[in-house]
Design a protein around this motif. Structure first.
Motif, mmCIF file in Angstrom:
data_model
loop_
_atom_site.group_PDB
_atom_site.id
_atom_site.type_symbol
_atom_site.label_atom_id
_atom_site.label_comp_id
_atom_site.label_asym_id
_atom_site.label_seq_id
_atom_site.Cartn_x
_atom_site.Cartn_y
_atom_site.Cartn_z
ATOM 1 N N VAL A 141 -13.120 6.682 -12.064
ATOM 2 C CA VAL A 141 -13.428 6.033 -10.815
ATOM 3 C C VAL A 141 -12.911 6.987 -9.371
ATOM 4 C CG1 VAL A 141 -12.962 4.028 -9.207
ATOM 5 C CG2 VAL A 141 -13.368 3.806 -11.573
ATOM 6 N N PRO A 142 -13.915 7.168 -8.640
ATOM 7 C CA PRO A 142 -13.422 8.179 -7.596
ATOM 8 C C PRO A 142 -12.449 7.409 -6.666
ATOM 9 C CG PRO A 142 -15.923 7.960 -7.852
ATOM 10 C CD PRO A 142 -15.406 7.079 -8.638
ATOM 11 N N ALA A 143 -11.512 8.049 -6.108
ATOM 12 C CA ALA A 143 -10.414 7.676 -5.257
ATOM 13 C C ALA A 143 -11.019 6.738 -4.291
ATOM 14 C CB ALA A 143 -9.637 8.805 -4.857
ATOM 15 N N ALA A 170 0.859 -1.053 0.055
ATOM 16 C CA ALA A 170 -0.107 -0.151 0.152
ATOM 17 C C ALA A 170 0.966 1.053 -0.049
ATOM 18 C CB ALA A 170 -0.753 0.092 1.393
ATOM 19 N N GLY A 171 0.645 2.169 -0.996
ATOM 20 C CA GLY A 171 1.176 3.362 -0.837
ATOM 21 C C GLY A 171 2.455 3.337 -1.772
ATOM 22 N N GLY A 172 2.743 2.362 -2.602
ATOM 23 C CA GLY A 172 3.957 1.941 -3.573
ATOM 24 C C GLY A 172 3.584 2.387 -4.713
ATOM 25 N N ILE A 173 4.613 2.052 -5.675
ATOM 26 C CA ILE A 173 4.506 2.639 -7.057
ATOM 27 C C ILE A 173 3.140 1.591 -7.986
ATOM 28 C CG2 ILE A 173 6.092 0.970 -7.790
ATOM 29 C CD1 ILE A 173 5.730 4.434 -9.332
ATOM 30 N N ASP A 174 2.975 0.590 -7.412
ATOM 31 C CA ASP A 174 1.590 -0.226 -8.009
ATOM 32 C C ASP A 174 0.518 0.486 -7.531
ATOM 33 O OD1 ASP A 174 3.712 -1.822 -8.722
ATOM 34 O OD2 ASP A 174 3.305 -3.351 -7.299
ATOM 35 N N HIS A 175 0.375 1.052 -6.154
ATOM 36 C CA HIS A 175 -0.837 1.524 -5.907
ATOM 37 C C HIS A 175 -1.172 2.860 -6.508
ATOM 38 C CE1 HIS A 175 -3.268 2.269 -1.807
ATOM 39 N NE2 HIS A 175 -3.984 2.707 -2.910
ATOM 40 N N GLU A 178 0.527 5.363 -26.141
ATOM 41 C CA GLU A 178 -0.167 5.018 -27.241
ATOM 42 C C GLU A 178 -1.671 4.807 -27.230
ATOM 43 O OE1 GLU A 178 3.331 2.512 -29.310
ATOM 44 O OE2 GLU A 178 2.262 1.551 -27.713
ATOM 45 N N LEU A 179 -2.159 4.526 -26.091
ATOM 46 C CA LEU A 179 -3.492 4.378 -25.655
ATOM 47 C C LEU A 179 -4.233 5.554 -25.337
ATOM 48 C CD1 LEU A 179 -3.103 1.189 -23.688
ATOM 49 C CD2 LEU A 179 -4.227 1.317 -25.812
ATOM 50 N N GLY A 180 -3.513 6.896 -25.460
ATOM 51 C CA GLY A 180 -4.119 8.039 -24.997
ATOM 52 C C GLY A 180 -4.302 8.530 -23.600
ATOM 53 N N TYR A 181 -3.404 7.810 -22.919
ATOM 54 C CA TYR A 181 -3.463 8.106 -21.187
ATOM 55 C C TYR A 181 -2.021 8.436 -20.708
ATOM 56 C CZ TYR A 181 -7.802 5.284 -21.927
ATOM 57 O OH TYR A 181 -9.017 4.909 -22.242
ATOM 58 N N PRO A 182 -1.272 9.560 -21.461
ATOM 59 C CA PRO A 182 -0.042 9.961 -20.935
ATOM 60 C C PRO A 182 0.096 10.375 -19.600
ATOM 61 C CG PRO A 182 -0.996 11.821 -22.280
ATOM 62 C CD PRO A 182 -2.079 10.515 -22.319
ATOM 63 N N GLU A 183 -0.966 10.655 -18.954
ATOM 64 C CA GLU A 183 -1.003 11.082 -17.487
ATOM 65 C C GLU A 183 -0.970 9.778 -16.424
ATOM 66 O OE1 GLU A 183 -5.474 11.394 -18.673
ATOM 67 O OE2 GLU A 183 -3.622 11.000 -19.651
ATOM 68 N N VAL A 184 -0.921 8.812 -17.150
ATOM 69 C CA VAL A 184 -0.418 7.425 -16.284
ATOM 70 C C VAL A 184 0.908 7.323 -16.492
ATOM 71 C CG1 VAL A 184 -0.970 5.171 -15.894
ATOM 72 C CG2 VAL A 184 -2.885 6.411 -16.372
ATOM 73 N N ASP A 185 2.070 7.789 -15.533
ATOM 74 C CA ASP A 185 3.313 7.981 -16.079
ATOM 75 C C ASP A 185 4.067 7.908 -14.774
ATOM 76 O OD1 ASP A 185 5.653 8.247 -17.329
ATOM 77 O OD2 ASP A 185 5.214 10.540 -17.635
ATOM 78 N N LEU A 186 4.135 6.646 -13.948
ATOM 79 C CA LEU A 186 5.005 6.583 -12.969
ATOM 80 C C LEU A 186 6.010 5.721 -13.199
ATOM 81 C CD1 LEU A 186 2.674 6.841 -10.061
ATOM 82 C CD2 LEU A 186 4.477 8.497 -10.484
ATOM 83 N N VAL A 187 7.199 5.698 -12.750
ATOM 84 C CA VAL A 187 8.310 4.784 -12.907
ATOM 85 C C VAL A 187 8.952 4.649 -11.670
ATOM 86 C CG1 VAL A 187 10.591 4.548 -14.035
ATOM 87 C CG2 VAL A 187 9.007 5.845 -15.135
ATOM 88 N N ASN A 188 9.159 2.830 -11.468
ATOM 89 C CA ASN A 188 10.021 2.544 -10.328
ATOM 90 C C ASN A 188 11.363 2.087 -10.427
ATOM 91 O OD1 ASN A 188 10.348 1.095 -7.838
ATOM 92 N ND2 ASN A 188 9.543 -0.843 -8.438
ATOM 93 N N TRP A 189 12.045 3.223 -9.859
ATOM 94 C CA TRP A 189 13.635 3.166 -10.015
ATOM 95 C C TRP A 189 14.012 2.216 -8.685
ATOM 96 C CZ3 TRP A 189 16.155 5.183 -5.590
ATOM 97 C CH2 TRP A 189 15.675 6.056 -5.034
ATOM 98 N N ARG A 190 15.138 1.654 -8.919
ATOM 99 C CA ARG A 190 15.805 0.754 -7.968
ATOM 100 C C ARG A 190 17.047 1.243 -7.660
ATOM 101 N NH1 ARG A 190 11.801 -3.103 -7.765
ATOM 102 N NH2 ARG A 190 10.940 -3.902 -9.453
ATOM 103 N N GLY A 191 17.427 1.181 -6.443
ATOM 104 C CA GLY A 191 18.883 1.509 -5.960
ATOM 105 C C GLY A 191 19.407 0.734 -4.887
ATOM 106 N N ILE A 192 20.735 0.917 -4.255
ATOM 107 C CA ILE A 192 21.295 0.406 -3.441
ATOM 108 C C ILE A 192 21.811 1.511 -2.220
ATOM 109 C CG2 ILE A 192 23.617 -1.022 -2.778
ATOM 110 C CD1 ILE A 192 21.850 -2.693 -4.659
ATOM 111 N N ALA A 240 -3.977 4.306 -8.750
ATOM 112 C CA ALA A 240 -4.868 5.340 -8.583
ATOM 113 C C ALA A 240 -5.057 6.229 -9.758
ATOM 114 C CB ALA A 240 -4.061 6.201 -7.185
ATOM 115 N N GLN A 241 -3.783 6.333 -10.330
ATOM 116 C CA GLN A 241 -3.804 6.962 -11.735
ATOM 117 C C GLN A 241 -4.759 6.342 -12.854
ATOM 118 O OE1 GLN A 241 0.227 7.247 -13.015
ATOM 119 N NE2 GLN A 241 0.591 9.340 -12.123
#
Length: 319
Positions: free
Chosen positions: A177-179, A160-165, A245-259, A169-170
């Motif tokens: 769909v209401p939040a 919960a609260g992570g990038i998938d979540h 491509e689908l017309g939803y550019p606002e869905v745009d979050l990237v999960n970066w990984r680090g050490i 929400a986006q």
């Protein structure tokens, strides 16, 4: 252009480079290194930790490397454990965007400001997937059904609260769909999520959001179908359109990984860990393993004698 999935590193360096293989400084890490994966086996952090383990051992960068899984609370249980190892130069932890959400959700006192930054490895792109026998053939099929009856469609993902979540929400937003109506089901890792997706038992989910590496094998085996990828361009090995491509550019979050490493290590010990990671991503075995993972943005290796690193008030790393 398609991203081949070769992982490279943007190494955060702040001190003069030490010849790690000849210096006495940092030899503890090269003798026996522990990598904490702050999630259950089978997820993205676990995958990165185990690929790092193999590359470090096979190429002689470290003699002994073990992976320890400490799942829970969006990675913050593992984070707390790492902070408790203050001054330990032979332990590192895989982390990323998901942990920022876990820190915010948990409201605890421990943040990424309490650890030592080592490296930002790569960016892992999200995929929206369903079981192969799902009625949803396209993302628009999913969004239309979801908008008509939000309560009937739970969306599965990581903590919960992570990038998938956040991606869920986006998606809810573009679907109308209401939040408050988003039924998000959190899982301890990618392995647990895929089990839920493939199950028909009550309480499981029929739609999943996760990094491509969590879904890769099941997509390739035909057990899952990717409806869309959250990436700037199509991903190699994924027969699915991008959100752009689908017309939803606002869905745009990237999960970066680090050490990261524990607090309280010396500048020389941190530099030794930086050098080990830089050596790791330049090896043939790392390139072979990371190429197989797919879904990762290419970053050119860089070892600089002077690059600043810091954390902001929310605990996120900058490079």
């Amino acid at each position: 252009m398609r991203y081949t999935g070769v992982v490279a590193a943007l190494v955060l360096t702040g001190f003069a480079v030490v010849d790690a293989r000849t210096s006495d400084v940092g030899q503890q890490a090269r003798t026996s290194l522990t990598i904490i994966a702050p999630a259950a086996a089978g997820g993205g952090w676990d995958l990165v930790a185990r690929e790092s383990q193999q590359a470090l051992r096979e190429d002689g960068i470290a003699n002994t490397v073990k992976v320890v899984n400490i799942p829970g609370a969006g990675g913050t249980i593992g984070l707390s454990r790492l902070v408790g190892l203050e001054g330990d130069p032979a332990t590192i932890m895989v982390m990323g965007t998901v942990m920022l959400g876990g820190i915010t959700q948990g409201g605890g006192a421990t943040t990424l400001q309490d650890v030592t930054p080592v490296s930002r490895l790569a960016e892992d792109f999200e995929v929206i997937a369903v079981p192969a026998d799902s009625d949803f053939q396209t993302l628009d099929d999913l969004l239309q059904t979801w908008a008509a009856d939000p309560g009937s469609l739970p969306i599965g993902g990581g903590s919960a609260g992570g990038i998938d979540h956040m991606v869920a929400a986006q998606l809810a937003q573009v679907a109308g769909v209401p939040a408050a109506d988003l039924r998000y089901t959190a899982h301890a890792g990618g392995g647990e999520l895929t089990i839920s997706l493939l199950s028909t038992a009550e309480g499981t989910v029929g739609v999943g959001v996760s990094g491509f590496n969590d879904f890769r094998d099941l997509i390739e085996d035909g057990q899952l179908r990717a409806l869309a990828v959250v990436a700037p361009e199509p991903l190699e090995g994924v027969d699915a359109p991008t959100m752009i491509e689908l017309g939803y550019p606002e869905v745009d979050l990237v999960n970066w990984r680090g050490i990261v490493a524990p607090p309280g290590i010396s500048e020389e010990e941190r530099q030794e860990l930086v050098d080990m990671v830089a050596e790791m991503v330049e090896t043939e075995s790392w390139g072979t393993r990371s190429s197989a993972t797919g879904g990762l943005r290419i970053r050119p290796p860089e070892r600089s004698s002077r690059t600043s690193s810091s954390t902001n008030r929310n605990g996120s790393m900058h490079c």
